[in-house]
Motif scaffolding. Structure first.
Motif, PDB file in Angstrom:
ATOM      1  N   ALA A  35       0.820  -1.223   0.000  1.00 50.01           N
ATOM      2  CA  ALA A  35       0.000   0.000   0.000  1.00 50.01           C
ATOM      3  C   ALA A  35       0.850   1.267   0.000  1.00 50.01           C
ATOM      4  CB  ALA A  35      -0.936  -0.002   1.212  1.00 50.01           C
ATOM      5  N   LEU A  36       2.132   1.142   0.313  1.00 48.97           N
ATOM      6  CA  LEU A  36       2.985   2.321   0.479  1.00 48.97           C
ATOM      7  C   LEU A  36       4.057   2.489  -0.585  1.00 48.97           C
ATOM      8  CD1 LEU A  36       3.533   2.012   4.325  1.00 48.97           C
ATOM      9  CD2 LEU A  36       2.088   3.689   3.160  1.00 48.97           C
ATOM     10  N   CYS A 101      -3.612  -7.785   4.310  1.00 49.23           N
ATOM     11  CA  CYS A 101      -3.442  -6.342   4.119  1.00 49.23           C
ATOM     12  C   CYS A 101      -4.608  -5.739   3.340  1.00 49.23           C
ATOM     13  CB  CYS A 101      -2.117  -6.038   3.422  1.00 49.23           C
ATOM     14  SG  CYS A 101      -0.693  -6.358   4.478  1.00 49.23           S
ATOM     15  N   LEU A 105      -7.081  -2.961   4.998  1.00 43.10           N
ATOM     16  CA  LEU A 105      -7.262  -1.642   4.378  1.00 43.10           C
ATOM     17  C   LEU A 105      -8.729  -1.391   4.073  1.00 43.10           C
ATOM     18  CD1 LEU A 105      -5.746   0.889   3.417  1.00 43.10           C
ATOM     19  CD2 LEU A 105      -5.513  -0.203   1.178  1.00 43.10           C
ATOM     20  N   LEU A 116      -6.231   8.374   4.717  1.00 41.08           N
ATOM     21  CA  LEU A 116      -5.676   7.273   3.930  1.00 41.08           C
ATOM     22  C   LEU A 116      -4.231   6.932   4.295  1.00 41.08           C
ATOM     23  CD1 LEU A 116      -6.073   5.164   1.749  1.00 41.08           C
ATOM     24  CD2 LEU A 116      -5.440   6.912   0.046  1.00 41.08           C
ATOM     25  N   ARG A 119      -4.294   4.854   7.378  1.00 41.07           N
ATOM     26  CA  ARG A 119      -4.836   3.518   7.096  1.00 41.07           C
ATOM     27  C   ARG A 119      -3.792   2.645   6.398  1.00 41.07           C
ATOM     28  NH1 ARG A 119      -9.486   6.399   5.029  1.00 41.07           N
ATOM     29  NH2 ARG A 119      -9.040   5.533   2.971  1.00 41.07           N
ATOM     30  N   LYS A 120      -3.043   3.232   5.470  1.00 44.52           N
ATOM     31  CA  LYS A 120      -2.019   2.463   4.756  1.00 44.52           C
ATOM     32  C   LYS A 120      -0.899   2.019   5.697  1.00 44.52           C
ATOM     33  CE  LYS A 120      -2.647   4.190   0.060  1.00 44.52           C
ATOM     34  NZ  LYS A 120      -1.995   4.877  -1.067  1.00 44.52           N
ATOM     35  N   TRP A 121      -0.440   2.914   6.566  1.00 44.61           N
ATOM     36  CA  TRP A 121       0.614   2.540   7.521  1.00 44.61           C
ATOM     37  C   TRP A 121       0.098   1.505   8.517  1.00 44.61           C
ATOM     38  CZ3 TRP A 121       5.613   2.820   7.299  1.00 44.61           C
ATOM     39  CH2 TRP A 121       6.212   3.778   6.471  1.00 44.61           C
ATOM     40  N   THR A 123      -2.234  -0.707   7.891  1.00 41.12           N
ATOM     41  CA  THR A 123      -2.284  -1.949   7.129  1.00 41.12           C
ATOM     42  C   THR A 123      -0.903  -2.599   7.045  1.00 41.12           C
ATOM     43  OG1 THR A 123      -4.186  -1.233   5.838  1.00 41.12           O
ATOM     44  CG2 THR A 123      -2.744  -2.870   4.820  1.00 41.12           C
ATOM     45  N   THR A 124       0.118  -1.793   6.794  1.00 40.09           N
ATOM     46  CA  THR A 124       1.481  -2.317   6.738  1.00 40.09           C
ATOM     47  C   THR A 124       1.882  -2.918   8.081  1.00 40.09           C
ATOM     48  OG1 THR A 124       2.112  -0.799   4.978  1.00 40.09           O
ATOM     49  CG2 THR A 124       3.900  -1.690   6.325  1.00 40.09           C
TER      50      THR A 124
END
Length: 161
Positions: A35-36, A101, A105, A116, A119-121, A123-124
């Motif tokens: 995601a990142l 993941c 997310l 967002l 949320r991405k961090w 998820t990671t």
């Protein structure tokens, strides 16, 4: 002390007993960061993990060749190691972390108002924290799968370990 009581140390397997083993987890880390980072980095992590799997299979083939001149035995060592490692180190864990993941997310997007990037961090972090919990169940499942299928073709004494 009786010499028979002394145990000869087990030789170090660079692919199983050293930091090199962590290269097999590169794709899980790549999936956790999907995601990142650009997708090319995720695919690069798969290249690292696949190189590790291939190198381990070649190593086990070379070790089998030192013990036996039978081409079949060497081929079995290579194939068994490659298939086991591909499933247990690349395919199944990569898919698992990808889905964990993606689901996290999605759920965070539907249930929170977090921005967002957060949320991405998150998820990671969830993906990375999942890795240690999936290793043993996946390894055991792949052992069971191969013991129930491929290994029946060449006998149970030829396992990857």
């Amino acid at each position: 002390m009786d010499p028979t009581d002394e145990k000869t140390p087990k030789p170090v397997d660079i692919y199983r007993d050293t930091w090199v083993r962590f290269l097999g987890y590169a794709n899980e880390v790549g999936e956790a960061f999907r995601a990142l980072v650009p997708v090319s980095l995720v695919w690069g992590s798969y290249a690292v993990a696949t190189t590790y799997v291939t190198a381990d299979a070649v190593d086990k083939g070379k070790k089998a060749a030192k013990v036996s001149s039978h081409t079949t035995r060497v081929a079995v060592a290579v194939v068994d190691t490659f298939v086991w490692q591909a499933l247990a180190s690349v395919i199944i864990p990569g898919f698992t972390i990808n889905r964990v993941c993606a689901a996290s997310l999605y759920v965070l997007g539907r249930t929170t108002k977090l921005p967002l990037p957060v949320r991405k961090w998150t998820t990671t972090a969830i993906g990375l924290s999942t890795i240690p919990f999936i290793i043993t169940p996946i390894d055991r499942s792949v052992d069971f799968l191969l013991d129930s299928s491929l290994r029946k073709l060449y006998g149970e004494g030829e396992k990857h370990e």
